[in-house]
Design a protein around this motif. Structure first.
Motif, PDB file in Angstrom:
ATOM      1  N   ALA A 103       0.814  -1.221   0.000  1.00  0.00           N
ATOM      2  CA  ALA A 103       0.000   0.000   0.000  1.00  0.00           C
ATOM      3  C   ALA A 103       0.846   1.268   0.000  1.00  0.00           C
ATOM      4  CB  ALA A 103      -0.925   0.010   1.219  1.00  0.00           C
ATOM      5  N   THR A 104       1.957   1.266   0.745  1.00  0.00           N
ATOM      6  CA  THR A 104       2.706   2.508   0.973  1.00  0.00           C
ATOM      7  C   THR A 104       4.157   2.460   0.531  1.00  0.00           C
ATOM      8  OG1 THR A 104       3.522   1.930   3.190  1.00  0.00           O
ATOM      9  CG2 THR A 104       1.286   2.837   3.048  1.00  0.00           C
ATOM     10  N   GLY A 105       4.667   1.270   0.161  1.00  0.00           N
ATOM     11  CA  GLY A 105       6.082   1.149  -0.166  1.00  0.00           C
ATOM     12  C   GLY A 105       6.967   0.980   1.050  1.00  0.00           C
ATOM     13  N   LEU A 106       6.381   0.819   2.222  1.00  0.00           N
ATOM     14  CA  LEU A 106       7.160   0.650   3.452  1.00  0.00           C
ATOM     15  C   LEU A 106       7.979  -0.637   3.374  1.00  0.00           C
ATOM     16  CD1 LEU A 106       7.863   1.384   6.405  1.00  0.00           C
ATOM     17  CD2 LEU A 106       5.786   0.163   7.090  1.00  0.00           C
ATOM     18  N   ALA A 107       9.311  -0.500   3.443  1.00  0.00           N
ATOM     19  CA  ALA A 107      10.187  -1.665   3.370  1.00  0.00           C
ATOM     20  C   ALA A 107      10.964  -1.881   4.657  1.00  0.00           C
ATOM     21  CB  ALA A 107      11.172  -1.503   2.205  1.00  0.00           C
ATOM     22  N   ALA A 108      10.845  -0.964   5.606  1.00  0.00           N
ATOM     23  CA  ALA A 108      11.612  -1.057   6.850  1.00  0.00           C
ATOM     24  C   ALA A 108      11.121  -2.214   7.705  1.00  0.00           C
ATOM     25  CB  ALA A 108      11.506   0.256   7.625  1.00  0.00           C
ATOM     26  N   ARG A 109      11.991  -2.665   8.577  1.00  0.00           N
ATOM     27  CA  ARG A 109      11.626  -3.673   9.562  1.00  0.00           C
ATOM     28  C   ARG A 109      11.325  -2.965  10.873  1.00  0.00           C
ATOM     29  NH1 ARG A 109       9.818  -7.681   7.195  1.00  0.00           N
ATOM     30  NH2 ARG A 109       9.972  -8.809   9.181  1.00  0.00           N
ATOM     31  N   PRO A 110      10.313  -3.385  11.578  1.00  0.00           N
ATOM     32  CA  PRO A 110       9.992  -2.729  12.855  1.00  0.00           C
ATOM     33  C   PRO A 110      11.025  -3.046  13.917  1.00  0.00           C
ATOM     34  CG  PRO A 110       8.576  -4.636  12.498  1.00  0.00           C
ATOM     35  CD  PRO A 110       9.368  -4.463  11.238  1.00  0.00           C
ATOM     36  N   VAL A 111      11.191  -2.101  14.834  1.00  0.00           N
ATOM     37  CA  VAL A 111      12.083  -2.347  15.972  1.00  0.00           C
ATOM     38  C   VAL A 111      11.331  -3.027  17.103  1.00  0.00           C
ATOM     39  CG1 VAL A 111      13.578  -0.414  15.389  1.00  0.00           C
ATOM     40  CG2 VAL A 111      11.665  -0.038  16.943  1.00  0.00           C
ATOM     41  N   ALA A 112      10.010  -2.980  17.071  1.00  0.00           N
ATOM     42  CA  ALA A 112       9.200  -3.657  18.080  1.00  0.00           C
ATOM     43  C   ALA A 112       7.800  -3.857  17.517  1.00  0.00           C
ATOM     44  CB  ALA A 112       9.126  -2.855  19.373  1.00  0.00           C
ATOM     45  N   THR A 113       7.151  -4.923  17.962  1.00  0.00           N
ATOM     46  CA  THR A 113       5.776  -5.215  17.546  1.00  0.00           C
ATOM     47  C   THR A 113       4.998  -5.742  18.740  1.00  0.00           C
ATOM     48  OG1 THR A 113       6.184  -7.533  16.949  1.00  0.00           O
ATOM     49  CG2 THR A 113       6.593  -5.885  15.246  1.00  0.00           C
ATOM     50  N   THR A 114       3.710  -5.510  18.724  1.00  0.00           N
ATOM     51  CA  THR A 114       2.839  -6.126  19.736  1.00  0.00           C
ATOM     52  C   THR A 114       1.479  -6.389  19.112  1.00  0.00           C
ATOM     53  OG1 THR A 114       1.982  -5.958  21.999  1.00  0.00           O
ATOM     54  CG2 THR A 114       1.989  -3.951  20.708  1.00  0.00           C
ATOM     55  N   VAL A 115       0.899  -7.519  19.444  1.00  0.00           N
ATOM     56  CA  VAL A 115      -0.411  -7.919  18.931  1.00  0.00           C
ATOM     57  C   VAL A 115      -1.393  -7.969  20.092  1.00  0.00           C
ATOM     58  CG1 VAL A 115      -1.742  -9.729  17.787  1.00  0.00           C
ATOM     59  CG2 VAL A 115       0.601  -9.240  17.033  1.00  0.00           C
ATOM     60  N   THR A 116      -2.500  -7.265  19.945  1.00  0.00           N
ATOM     61  CA  THR A 116      -3.547  -7.246  20.969  1.00  0.00           C
ATOM     62  C   THR A 116      -4.813  -7.819  20.362  1.00  0.00           C
ATOM     63  OG1 THR A 116      -2.582  -5.162  21.734  1.00  0.00           O
ATOM     64  CG2 THR A 116      -4.695  -5.810  22.683  1.00  0.00           C
ATOM     65  N   ARG A 117      -5.316  -8.892  20.949  1.00  0.00           N
ATOM     66  CA  ARG A 117      -6.529  -9.532  20.425  1.00  0.00           C
ATOM     67  C   ARG A 117      -7.740  -9.147  21.266  1.00  0.00           C
ATOM     68  NH1 ARG A 117      -2.395 -12.919  19.620  1.00  0.00           N
ATOM     69  NH2 ARG A 117      -2.196 -13.894  17.556  1.00  0.00           N
ATOM     70  N   TRP A 118      -8.816  -8.853  20.582  1.00  0.00           N
ATOM     71  CA  TRP A 118     -10.084  -8.557  21.249  1.00  0.00           C
ATOM     72  C   TRP A 118     -11.071  -9.628  20.806  1.00  0.00           C
ATOM     73  CZ3 TRP A 118      -9.414  -5.342  25.021  1.00  0.00           C
ATOM     74  CH2 TRP A 118      -8.395  -4.389  24.930  1.00  0.00           C
ATOM     75  N   THR A 119     -10.999 -10.770  21.479  1.00  0.00           N
ATOM     76  CA  THR A 119     -11.834 -11.916  21.116  1.00  0.00           C
ATOM     77  C   THR A 119     -13.278 -11.648  21.548  1.00  0.00           C
ATOM     78  OG1 THR A 119      -9.935 -13.381  21.401  1.00  0.00           O
ATOM     79  CG2 THR A 119     -12.126 -14.403  21.337  1.00  0.00           C
ATOM     80  N   GLY A 120     -14.200 -11.786  20.604  1.00  0.00           N
ATOM     81  CA  GLY A 120     -15.593 -11.491  20.907  1.00  0.00           C
ATOM     82  C   GLY A 120     -15.780 -10.071  21.371  1.00  0.00           C
ATOM     83  N   GLY A 121     -15.077  -9.134  20.744  1.00  0.00           N
ATOM     84  CA  GLY A 121     -15.050  -7.776  21.251  1.00  0.00           C
ATOM     85  C   GLY A 121     -16.167  -6.867  20.778  1.00  0.00           C
ATOM     86  N   LEU A 122     -16.743  -7.146  19.609  1.00  0.00           N
ATOM     87  CA  LEU A 122     -17.688  -6.196  19.023  1.00  0.00           C
ATOM     88  C   LEU A 122     -19.019  -6.864  18.712  1.00  0.00           C
ATOM     89  CD1 LEU A 122     -15.301  -4.275  16.603  1.00  0.00           C
ATOM     90  CD2 LEU A 122     -16.479  -3.334  18.597  1.00  0.00           C
ATOM     91  N   PRO A 123     -20.091  -6.471  19.414  1.00  0.00           N
ATOM     92  CA  PRO A 123     -21.411  -7.036  19.113  1.00  0.00           C
ATOM     93  C   PRO A 123     -21.879  -6.607  17.733  1.00  0.00           C
ATOM     94  CG  PRO A 123     -21.612  -5.203  20.648  1.00  0.00           C
ATOM     95  CD  PRO A 123     -20.145  -5.468  20.489  1.00  0.00           C
TER      96      PRO A 123
END
Length: 483
Positions: free
Chosen positions: A399-419
């Motif tokens: 989408a943007t041409g971003l080729a860099a690697r992240p220095v940190a990542t985090t994944v937050t899951r919202w299981t069953g979060g939205l009615p």
């Protein structure tokens, strides 16, 4: 307990923003309040955190300023001076391999002028919108799916490339199933009184339902902001509300799921939480629909059955931190992704561009986040963290041409979060409330009822609290202690 008041004791089940708002309202009204949260923390889908030392929101990140409830609550609990408008709200749609500026002059993606979507839709898609004026009026009855109605009037392309990604960001649902009456009520009402959808959109715009800048500014005192954030994150709001509840004498317990409700006469309740049994004059159930259904089953089986049928969608937020020196130029505050193009992510927010407090908190880093997951896509949300990060990076690069690697990542899951709010949702809510109203001293609140946004959840909480305040009778000051 709240020893300095003699008001009725109210137990609030659920420590998300709805439960906190209800408890806050009740405590300020002089009620003795005990809030019970099943999990280890408060706030529900509001969660402040950090990545590589940069402060970020790992859940909801903004407050709709058109409605007053969230801004007023933030101010009431001492966060007024930390409310911030976005640095930029310019967004794009990643459609057919290109980032196209989000069209102006629409209501939840429905244009009031076919030419407003030039460049985003195909020539045939633009022409199809124009044919809305040639069609006979559509009878929409008591409710209709917004995607189906808009596709019938303006064609599938405007739904697939505008309405669907916008609604997907709010409900994580399917526009062809989402209730127009519940999700876009102003447009629903206008469509019932105008012969074409185009005329209905223009009527909504003229009436100001699309939040003119001056109206938003007047409501917030922060210029023309339609959305607001909080320095340090919207996720700091729950803690501030909890502090205010405690300051008013309320009690808050975490890791305290409510497992049963028992009647104790015409108006009283016993609330069971583990080995605790609390006697209450009233109860607010501010839990998701499933737990509320289980608690209501012995007392209001009709309401329980209705709530048990409420479906939920899960989603994941992938937050990525990069070195600023590695970043390409990115447009605006982020972009939406039409699911019809088959990509994994459904949106990306350039947090360091959108929020001054994020950029100021880590000036050498660029923080952005992507979101994954819609109703029926549980398998996406439950992929390994590394897979979600890799999929996000792949889509961001395309989408943007971003080729860099992240220095940190985090994944937050919202299981069953939205009615989910399918056609008929508001009628279901009305039936639930009618059944619950037959139980003195019991009310329900939360995202399953009147809207999934933060102000809507707070409004739902205030409605429940105000009804209890209006009907409560003062009880023995000693009632309400655990035994």
């Amino acid at each position: 307990m709240n020893a300095d008041t003699t008001g009725p004791h109210v137990v609030v089940a659920g420590g998300g923003i709805a439960g906190l708002a209800a408890a806050h309202r009740l405590a300020l009204a002089g009620h003795r309040v005990t809030l019970l949260e099943a999990g280890p923390r408060l706030g529900g889908k509001l969660l402040a955190g950090e990545i590589a030392g940069a402060p970020v929101d790992l859940g909801a990140e903004s407050l709709l300023a058109r409605r007053p409830e969230a801004v007023a609550l933030a101010r009431a609990v001492g966060l007024g001076d930390r409310l911030q408008a976005p640095v930029t709200t310019t967004a794009s749609v990643w459609s057919r391999g290109a980032l196209v500026p989000m069209p102006k002059g629409h209501v939840m993606g429905v244009p009031g002028d076919a030419h407003a979507v030039d460049g985003l839709l195909s020539e045939e898609g633009v022409r199809r919108i124009g044919r809305d004026g040639e069609l006979p009026p559509t009878a929409i009855g008591e409710d209709i799916a917004i995607g189906a109605y808009v596709a019938d009037r303006m064609g599938h392309e405007v739904v697939d490339r505008l309405v669907e990604p916008l609604l997907g960001g709010v409900y994580a649902g399917d526009a062809y199933r989402i209730s127009m009456r519940a999700a876009v009520p102003a447009l629903f009402e206008a469509a019932r009184h105008h012969p074409t959808l185009t005329a209905a959109v223009r009527a909504v715009q003229q009436a100001g339902a699309t939040v003119p800048a001056d109206a938003a500014g007047a409501a917030t005192g922060l210029g023309g902001s339609v959305f607001l954030g909080i320095e340090g994150g919207v996720g700091t709001l729950p803690g501030a509300v909890a502090d205010a509840i405690r300051a008013a004498g309320g009690t808050i317990l975490t890791d305290a799921p409510v497992t049963a409700l028992r009647r104790t006469g015409p108006t009283g309740w016993e609330v069971v939480s583990g080995d605790r049994v609390l006697t209450a004059d009233a109860v607010v159930l501010a839990t998701p629909a499933g737990p509320a259904a289980a608690l209501l089953a012995p007392h209001a089986p009709a309401a329980s059955a209705e709530l048990d049928a409420v479906a939920y969608a899960s989603m994941a937020l992938i937050t990525l931190a990069f070195r600023c020196s590695d970043m390409p130029a990115l447009p605006g505050s982020g972009f939406l992704v039409p699911p019809v193009d088959g990509h994994t992510i459904k949106a990306s927010t350039f947090s360091s561009r959108k929020w001054g407090w994020v950029a100021d908190g880590a000036p050498d880093l660029f923080v952005l986040r992507t979101s994954v997951g819609r109703h029926g896509e549980e398998e996406q949300v439950h992929r390994e963290d590394a897979d979600l990060v890799a999929a996000s990076l792949k889509d961001l690069a395309a989408a943007t041409g971003l080729a860099a690697r992240p220095v940190a990542t985090t994944v937050t899951r919202w299981t069953g979060g939205l009615p989910q709010y399918p056609v008929g949702h508001l009628d279901r809510v009305a039936r639930v409330r009618e059944a619950v109203a037959a139980l003195p001293g019991l009310r329900v609140a939360g995202a399953a009822y009147d809207g999934v946004g933060i102000p809507a959840c707070i409004a739902s909480a205030h409605r429940a609290a105000d009804e209890i305040i209006a009907t409560s009778k003062r009880t023995d000051p000693g009632a309400g202690h655990s035994r």
